[in-house]
Design an enzyme around this catalytic site. Structure first.
Site, PDB file in Angstrom:
ATOM      1  N   HIS A 195      24.754 131.610 -18.809  1.00 47.50           N
ATOM      2  CA  HIS A 195      24.988 131.465 -17.372  1.00 47.50           C
ATOM      3  C   HIS A 195      25.447 132.769 -16.744  1.00 47.50           C
ATOM      4  O   HIS A 195      26.067 133.607 -17.397  1.00 47.50           O
ATOM      5  CB  HIS A 195      26.075 130.411 -17.128  1.00 47.50           C
ATOM      6  CG  HIS A 195      25.546 129.025 -16.957  1.00 47.50           C
ATOM      7  ND1 HIS A 195      26.031 128.159 -16.008  1.00 47.50           N
ATOM      8  CD2 HIS A 195      24.576 128.362 -17.606  1.00 47.50           C
ATOM      9  CE1 HIS A 195      25.390 127.005 -16.085  1.00 47.50           C
ATOM     10  NE2 HIS A 195      24.497 127.108 -17.063  1.00 47.50           N
TER      11      HIS A 195
ATOM     12  N   GLU B 219      18.453 127.027 -13.491  1.00 50.18           N
ATOM     13  CA  GLU B 219      19.259 126.461 -12.419  1.00 50.18           C
ATOM     14  C   GLU B 219      19.452 127.503 -11.324  1.00 50.18           C
ATOM     15  O   GLU B 219      19.650 128.687 -11.602  1.00 50.18           O
ATOM     16  CB  GLU B 219      20.630 126.039 -12.943  1.00 50.18           C
ATOM     17  CG  GLU B 219      20.605 125.020 -14.057  1.00 50.18           C
ATOM     18  CD  GLU B 219      21.963 124.938 -14.741  1.00 50.18           C
ATOM     19  OE1 GLU B 219      22.909 124.440 -14.112  1.00 50.18           O
ATOM     20  OE2 GLU B 219      22.062 125.377 -15.899  1.00 50.18           O
TER      21      GLU B 219
ATOM     22  N   ASN C 284      22.399 130.171 -11.405  1.00 50.21           N
ATOM     23  CA  ASN C 284      22.314 131.441 -12.124  1.00 50.21           C
ATOM     24  C   ASN C 284      21.185 132.337 -11.641  1.00 50.21           C
ATOM     25  O   ASN C 284      21.301 133.563 -11.660  1.00 50.21           O
ATOM     26  CB  ASN C 284      22.115 131.161 -13.617  1.00 50.21           C
ATOM     27  CG  ASN C 284      23.174 130.231 -14.160  1.00 50.21           C
ATOM     28  OD1 ASN C 284      24.354 130.532 -14.109  1.00 50.21           O
ATOM     29  ND2 ASN C 284      22.746 129.080 -14.668  1.00 50.21           N
TER      30      ASN C 284
END
Length: 329
Positions: free
Chosen positions: A38, A107, A110
């Site tokens: 992340h 996602e 990130n």
């Protein structure tokens, strides 16, 4: 026999702490270790987001037995797939063949940080398919030029390739993603204990590749072990209430503030219904049980909270692994 892993949660611990936990998790008997990848934590309360690849390079040097995975890396925006191919090959060398590259379509949290926007889900899937193919081709060590719809690779070659070929796991969530990505991958990654995912993967994997051998099915589940049940529930709510949103929501939220807003009405008791909290190891086993019953071969545990890791690994992990192995055998 089901294998059990430990999660190196980059969102809740610093990089030095993660390297230390990785070594202790191997010593206590975990079979493998997975790392998140992340740029940002889900919630500000988690407080960390170090670079997974640097940390995993260090982990590869302080461990000797456990397999290592990214769980998962997105190769479509923040990282160019040619760069992912290079660092995955390097980590496989450092880990002496113990590394598996776990990939997913990402996602917003990130990927938006590099200023390229966040594509629609259909476009993300197209980009992801192309990225996996590029990573596969570069692992050959041959000179590659690629002119695709989303990526260009200009005369690229990996000069350091591992003796043990890199294997790839791909995150899937349903029938469409399984049909599309199973033929491109070696192993399945998912977070829901649904037998239909396993059955669909095996079918698509056999038809798509003509291979009779079975892939690993790698799942993950959060737990919050602690000597005080109420304190564990409070910690899980503070750190992991984002988990209640599901990936249909989580994939599109761009910031920790967005996650805080989206989860403001999630109650501690809602989290406790989802995540096993407290000292009862049998209760944790019951929460994990649906995964091996669904057909998962590898199940990674996420122990919630940095402040709980030392005690979890020292006191609970060993007895818990014994119970999990006995129950799943």
């Amino acid at each position: 026999m089901t294998r059990f892993g430990y999660t190196l949660m980059t969102e809740q611990s610093g990089p030095k702490q993660l390297v230390d936990y990785a070594q202790k998790a191997e010593n206590v008997g975990f079979d493998f270790e997975v790392s998140s990848d992340h740029y940002s934590p889900w919630l500000s309360a988690q407080g960390h987001a170090s670079y997974a690849w640097t940390m995993l390079g260090a982990v590869a040097q302080v461990t000797s037995r456990v397999e290592l995975y990214t769980y998962v890396t997105c190769p479509i925006i923040r990282y160019h797939p040619a760069v992912v191919a290079q660092k995955a090959a390097t980590l496989q060398i450092l880990a002496d063949g113990r590394f598996t590259l776990g990939l997913g379509s990402g996602e917003n949290l990130n990927e938006h940080v590099v200023g390229q926007g966040w594509p629609s889900v259909d476009k993300r899937q197209d980009m992801f398919e192309e990225a996996v193919k590029i990573i596969r081709q570069l692992q050959s060590g041959e000179l590659i030029t690629w002119e695709g719809e989303h990526y260009r690779v200009d005369s690229a070659r990996l000069w350091d390739t591992p003796d043990t070929p890199l294997e790839i796991g791909v995150a899937v969530s349903g029938e469409k993603s399984i049909e599309r990505f199973a033929p491109l991958a070696d192993h399945m990654i998912s977070t829901e204990p649904k037998p239909e995912l396993i059955e669909g993967w095996d079918k698509a994997r056999h038809v798509g590749t003509g291979l009779a051998q079975k892939s690993k099915k790698i799942g993950q589940i959060p737990i919050c072990w602690g000597p005080d049940e109420q304190a564990a529930i409070t910690l899980a709510h503070e750190q992991f209430r984002w988990f209640a949103g599901g990936w249909a929501v989580n994939a599109d939220l761009p910031t920790t503030a967005g996650f805080a807003g989206a989860t403001q009405f999630v109650r501690p008791e809602d989290v406790a219904d989802t995540i096993a909290c407290g000292p009862d190891l049998d209760a944790i086993v019951e929460k994990v049980k649906p995964y091996w019953e669904a057909g998962y071969t590898d199940i990674a545990l996420v122990q919630v909270g940095d402040e709980t890791q030392e005690r979890f690994l020292a006191e609970a992990a060993g007895p818990l692994l014994e119970k999990l192995r006995a129950a799943s055998s």
